[in-house]
Structures are given as C-alpha cells and as structure tokens.
Design a protein around this motif. Sequence first.
Motif, PDB file in Angstrom:
ATOM      1  N   VAL A  79      -4.375   9.892   0.800  1.00  0.00           N
ATOM      2  CA  VAL A  79      -4.094   9.184   2.061  1.00  0.00           C
ATOM      3  C   VAL A  79      -2.589   9.210   2.373  1.00  0.00           C
ATOM      4  CG1 VAL A  79      -3.768   6.744   1.378  1.00  0.00           C
ATOM      5  CG2 VAL A  79      -5.083   7.316   3.435  1.00  0.00           C
ATOM      6  N   HIS A  88       4.558  -0.947   1.298  1.00  0.00           N
ATOM      7  CA  HIS A  88       3.633  -1.977   1.792  1.00  0.00           C
ATOM      8  C   HIS A  88       4.395  -3.242   2.117  1.00  0.00           C
ATOM      9  CE1 HIS A  88       0.896   0.652  -0.510  1.00  0.00           C
ATOM     10  NE2 HIS A  88       0.027   0.328   0.411  1.00  0.00           N
ATOM     11  N   GLN A 129       1.638  -8.437   2.906  1.00  0.00           N
ATOM     12  CA  GLN A 129       0.182  -8.570   3.077  1.00  0.00           C
ATOM     13  C   GLN A 129      -0.564  -7.343   2.549  1.00  0.00           C
ATOM     14  OE1 GLN A 129      -0.739 -11.566   4.514  1.00  0.00           O
ATOM     15  NE2 GLN A 129       1.475 -11.868   4.418  1.00  0.00           N
ATOM     16  N   GLY A 130       0.177  -6.324   2.100  1.00  0.00           N
ATOM     17  CA  GLY A 130      -0.472  -5.099   1.634  1.00  0.00           C
ATOM     18  C   GLY A 130      -0.605  -4.048   2.720  1.00  0.00           C
ATOM     19  N   PRO A 148       0.367  -1.050   5.149  1.00  0.00           N
ATOM     20  CA  PRO A 148       1.283   0.067   4.913  1.00  0.00           C
ATOM     21  C   PRO A 148       2.441   0.125   5.906  1.00  0.00           C
ATOM     22  CG  PRO A 148      -0.725   0.846   5.958  1.00  0.00           C
ATOM     23  CD  PRO A 148      -0.930  -0.611   5.686  1.00  0.00           C
ATOM     24  N   LEU A 200      -4.148   3.497   7.473  1.00  0.00           N
ATOM     25  CA  LEU A 200      -4.732   4.347   6.425  1.00  0.00           C
ATOM     26  C   LEU A 200      -6.142   3.895   6.093  1.00  0.00           C
ATOM     27  CD1 LEU A 200      -1.574   4.440   6.012  1.00  0.00           C
ATOM     28  CD2 LEU A 200      -2.016   4.493   3.569  1.00  0.00           C
ATOM     29  N   ALA A 201      -6.992   4.834   5.705  1.00  0.00           N
ATOM     30  CA  ALA A 201      -8.318   4.461   5.192  1.00  0.00           C
ATOM     31  C   ALA A 201      -8.830   5.570   4.291  1.00  0.00           C
ATOM     32  CB  ALA A 201      -9.293   4.228   6.337  1.00  0.00           C
TER      33      ALA A 201
END
Length: 115
Positions: free
Chosen positions: A49, A74, A77-78, A80, A101-102
Amino acid sequence: MTLLGTDIEQISRIQRVLTRTPGFVKKVFSKAERAYCDKRSRPAQHYAVRFCVKEAVAKALEMPVHWSEIEVTHDTQGAPRVRVSGETARKLGRRAVRVSLAHAGDYATATALIE
Ligand SMILES: CC(C)(COP(=O)(O)OP(=O)(O)OC[C@H]1O[C@@H](n2cnc3c(N)ncnc32)[C@H](O)[C@@H]1OP(=O)(O)O)[C@@H](O)C(=O)NCCC(=O)NCCS
C-alpha cells in the motif's frame, strides 16, 4: 486546481519482490516505514500500500518520482500522512498532499489528492 492519482498493487507480487530482492526495501522505503511494516502480521500488505502511495503521488503530480522521496507517516489517530523530500517536494511546492489507503485480500490501493 486539484490533482488526483490512484494506484492498485497485487500484494503477492510485492511479497515476491520483497523475498527475491531484499535491496528493494531499503532503496524504496524509509527506516520508519520499514519499522512500521515489519512489525505487522502481514508486512507485504503494508509495503504494497505504501508503494501504491508513491505511484499515486507520481500520477497526481504527472511526473516520475524518486520513490524514496515519498514517505507515509501516521497522525495520532493512525490516519496516513505523506512526507515528501527532494525533487518531489520542490515540484509539490506549497501544495498539500493527502492520501487514503486500503488493503483487502491480495490487493492494496491508495489515492492521492493534491490541492
Ligand atoms: C481506520 C479504519 C477505517 C481502517 O479500516 P480497515 O478496514 O481495518 O483497513 P483498510 O484496509 O480499509 O485501511 C487500512 C489503512 O487505513 C489507514 N488508516 C488507519 N487509521 C485511519 C484513520 N483514522 N483514518 C484514515 N485512515 C486510517 C492506514 O493507513 C491503514 O493502512 P496501513 O496500516 O498500511 O497504514 C479502521 O481501523 C477503523 O474503523 N478505525 C476506527 C474508526 C476511524 O478512525 N475511522 C476513520 C475513518 S472513517
């Protein structure tokens, strides 16, 4: 003007590159990116990713990039964030780049927005 770029990668293909070409990881990903990916249960999906992010930013900027100049970090909160350097940063100027992103199954995808 808003610029948009997207990319999708097959995680198994990135896994093969990681296995066969260990130098690829050091050349393309920062120390912090490697630390993040390597501590996850499926490192290849996180590498894949991040590779998508580099390609998505290149598409949005409509130019080839040095992959190592685009780094995913990051926020608290995480979510990106992207840090750019070198030639890519010069091309970006004062504009902000945002990414999403996924990953699922054998695919990873990223979209970059520059405004
Ligand atoms: C963030 C979240 C939506 C990720 O969903 P998921 O189905 O587990 O994973 P996906 O494959 O869709 O996305 C994974 C990527 O999401 C990104 N992500 C993580 N937290 C995020 C956040 N708060 N906001 C946006 N993106 C986030 C990461 O970059 C991650 O990839 P990475 O670990 O390789 O960096 C999920 O962890 C969640 O629901 N968290 C709590 C609620 C939340 O913060 N939602 C914000 C978005 S609505």
